[in-house]
Motif scaffolding. Structure first.
Motif, PDB file in Angstrom:
ATOM      1  N   LEU A 160       0.848  -1.198   0.000  1.00 53.40           N
ATOM      2  CA  LEU A 160       0.000   0.000   0.000  1.00 53.40           C
ATOM      3  C   LEU A 160       0.884   1.250   0.000  1.00 53.40           C
ATOM      4  N   PRO A 161       0.375   2.365  -0.535  1.00 54.58           N
ATOM      5  CA  PRO A 161       1.179   3.591  -0.600  1.00 54.58           C
ATOM      6  C   PRO A 161       1.631   4.040   0.792  1.00 54.58           C
ATOM      7  N   PRO A 162       2.800   4.682   0.864  1.00 58.38           N
ATOM      8  CA  PRO A 162       3.314   5.139   2.156  1.00 58.38           C
ATOM      9  C   PRO A 162       2.381   6.093   2.890  1.00 58.38           C
ATOM     10  N   ASP A 163       1.532   6.828   2.128  1.00 61.29           N
ATOM     11  CA  ASP A 163       0.655   7.812   2.773  1.00 61.29           C
ATOM     12  C   ASP A 163      -0.714   7.235   3.142  1.00 61.29           C
ATOM     13  N   THR A 164      -0.873   5.911   3.078  1.00 59.50           N
ATOM     14  CA  THR A 164      -2.131   5.277   3.471  1.00 59.50           C
ATOM     15  C   THR A 164      -2.530   5.710   4.884  1.00 59.50           C
ATOM     16  N   VAL A 165      -3.782   6.125   5.038  1.00 57.40           N
ATOM     17  CA  VAL A 165      -4.296   6.525   6.350  1.00 57.40           C
ATOM     18  C   VAL A 165      -4.453   5.287   7.224  1.00 57.40           C
ATOM     19  N   LEU A 166      -3.965   5.365   8.447  1.00 55.23           N
ATOM     20  CA  LEU A 166      -4.102   4.286   9.422  1.00 55.23           C
ATOM     21  C   LEU A 166      -5.328   4.569  10.277  1.00 55.23           C
ATOM     22  N   ALA A 167      -6.260   3.623  10.300  1.00 56.81           N
ATOM     23  CA  ALA A 167      -7.509   3.826  11.035  1.00 56.81           C
ATOM     24  C   ALA A 167      -7.906   2.542  11.746  1.00 56.81           C
ATOM     25  N   GLY A 168      -8.678   2.685  12.815  1.00 52.25           N
ATOM     26  CA  GLY A 168      -9.126   1.493  13.507  1.00 52.25           C
ATOM     27  C   GLY A 168     -10.202   1.774  14.521  1.00 52.25           C
ATOM     28  N   PHE A 169     -10.925   0.700  14.846  1.00 53.96           N
ATOM     29  CA  PHE A 169     -11.973   0.722  15.855  1.00 53.96           C
ATOM     30  C   PHE A 169     -11.451   0.123  17.157  1.00 53.96           C
ATOM     31  N   SER A 170     -11.476   0.887  18.246  1.00 51.71           N
ATOM     32  CA  SER A 170     -11.149   0.367  19.576  1.00 51.71           C
ATOM     33  C   SER A 170      -9.794  -0.330  19.566  1.00 51.71           C
ATOM     34  N   MET A 171      -9.746  -1.655  19.705  1.00 48.74           N
ATOM     35  CA  MET A 171      -8.470  -2.357  19.625  1.00 48.74           C
ATOM     36  C   MET A 171      -7.741  -2.000  18.337  1.00 48.74           C
ATOM     37  N   GLY A 172      -8.495  -1.877  17.247  1.00 45.45           N
ATOM     38  CA  GLY A 172      -7.891  -1.528  15.969  1.00 45.45           C
ATOM     39  C   GLY A 172      -7.251  -0.155  15.963  1.00 45.45           C
ATOM     40  N   ALA A 173      -7.767   0.768  16.791  1.00 41.38           N
ATOM     41  CA  ALA A 173      -7.127   2.078  16.929  1.00 41.38           C
ATOM     42  C   ALA A 173      -5.745   1.918  17.545  1.00 41.38           C
ATOM     43  N   GLU A 205       5.192   8.381   6.622  1.00 37.88           N
ATOM     44  CA  GLU A 205       4.590   9.218   5.590  1.00 37.88           C
ATOM     45  C   GLU A 205       3.061   9.118   5.562  1.00 37.88           C
ATOM     46  N   THR A 206       2.468   8.439   6.540  1.00 37.65           N
ATOM     47  CA  THR A 206       1.018   8.303   6.536  1.00 37.65           C
ATOM     48  C   THR A 206       0.342   9.665   6.505  1.00 37.65           C
ATOM     49  N   ALA A 207      -0.764   9.724   5.763  1.00 37.46           N
ATOM     50  CA  ALA A 207      -1.487  10.990   5.627  1.00 37.46           C
ATOM     51  C   ALA A 207      -2.311  11.320   6.865  1.00 37.46           C
ATOM     52  N   GLY A 208      -2.515  10.337   7.733  1.00 35.59           N
ATOM     53  CA  GLY A 208      -3.298  10.618   8.931  1.00 35.59           C
ATOM     54  C   GLY A 208      -3.532   9.383   9.770  1.00 35.59           C
ATOM     55  N   LEU A 209      -3.911   9.636  11.005  1.00 34.49           N
ATOM     56  CA  LEU A 209      -4.227   8.590  11.964  1.00 34.49           C
ATOM     57  C   LEU A 209      -5.654   8.838  12.441  1.00 34.49           C
ATOM     58  N   LEU A 210      -6.537   7.877  12.155  1.00 35.53           N
ATOM     59  CA  LEU A 210      -7.955   8.006  12.477  1.00 35.53           C
ATOM     60  C   LEU A 210      -8.302   6.987  13.555  1.00 35.53           C
TER      61      LEU A 210
END
Length: 199
Positions: A82-95, A107-112
């Motif tokens: 996946l591209p280096p700027d892929t946004v990292l996101a998750g629910f609860s444990m996934g966060a 280089e991630t574009a954001g953390l959700l």
């Protein structure tokens, strides 16, 4: 296709969405579809490799059996290619999983972060966009710990927005659990889409 209410002048990107301790439930797949409908390329990997469960207790038992390291290794593998700027996101444990991988994805574009904090201040680059959506109060994230995390992430240079939802249950975006709060969930998804569109 033109989607009403979606800005089409902003380039969309990749998002990886990690599930909660329950496993890869229909609510996670529905969330991924919601983001795809807005033009994003969304990946929702199964970090367990077995069917999702119906209770928090069963989820923690499953996590213990599979092992946190295996979960992290599978999450890391899901990001391969996946591209280096892929946004990292998750629910609860996934966060927490998303936050744990932040240091490896500078280089991630954001953390959700949905329903849980994640990410170490040491892994934050100046200006990194971070959004937290959390019940207020949340049984798994005491307010004083959230406040401390917020101070440390901001001090590290994160462009941090914390959205709290008074009276909502922990996993309030999941319509299949008792925590569900449709008003809070609707507001969360509006904010999430705005976050992802302004990359």
């Amino acid at each position: 296709m033109v989607l009403p209410g979606v800005r089409h002048d902003v380039p969309m990107g990749h998002v990886v969405l990690f599930h909660s301790v329950y496993g890869l439930r229909p609510a996670v797949l529905a969330a991924a579809d919601r983001l795809r409908a807005a033009g994003h390329q969304v990946h929702a990997p199964d970090l367990y490799g077995v069917p999702a469960v119906d209770s928090v207790a069963a989820g923690f038992a499953l996590l213990e059996r599979i092992g946190q390291q295996t979960v992290l290794d599978r999450a890391r593998a899901a990001l391969d290619g996946l591209p280096p700027d892929t946004v990292l996101a998750g629910f609860s444990m996934g966060a927490g999983v998303a936050g744990a991988l932040l240091g490896e994805r500078p280089e991630t574009a954001g953390l959700l972060l949905l329903h849980g904090t994640g990410g170490s201040p040491a892994a934050v680059r100046p200006g990194l966009r971070v959004h937290l959506h959390l019940a207020d109060p949340d049984a798994y994230d005491p307010p004083d710990e959230v406040d401390q995390w917020q101070r440390e992430m901001s001090a590290a240079g994160a462009a941090l927005a914390v959205h709290r939802y008074p009276g909502a249950g922990h996993l309030f975006t999941d319509p299949t659990v008792a925590d569900h709060d449709p008003v809070a969930a609707g507001l969360t998804w509006d904010r999430v889409l705005a976050f992802l569109e302004h990359r």
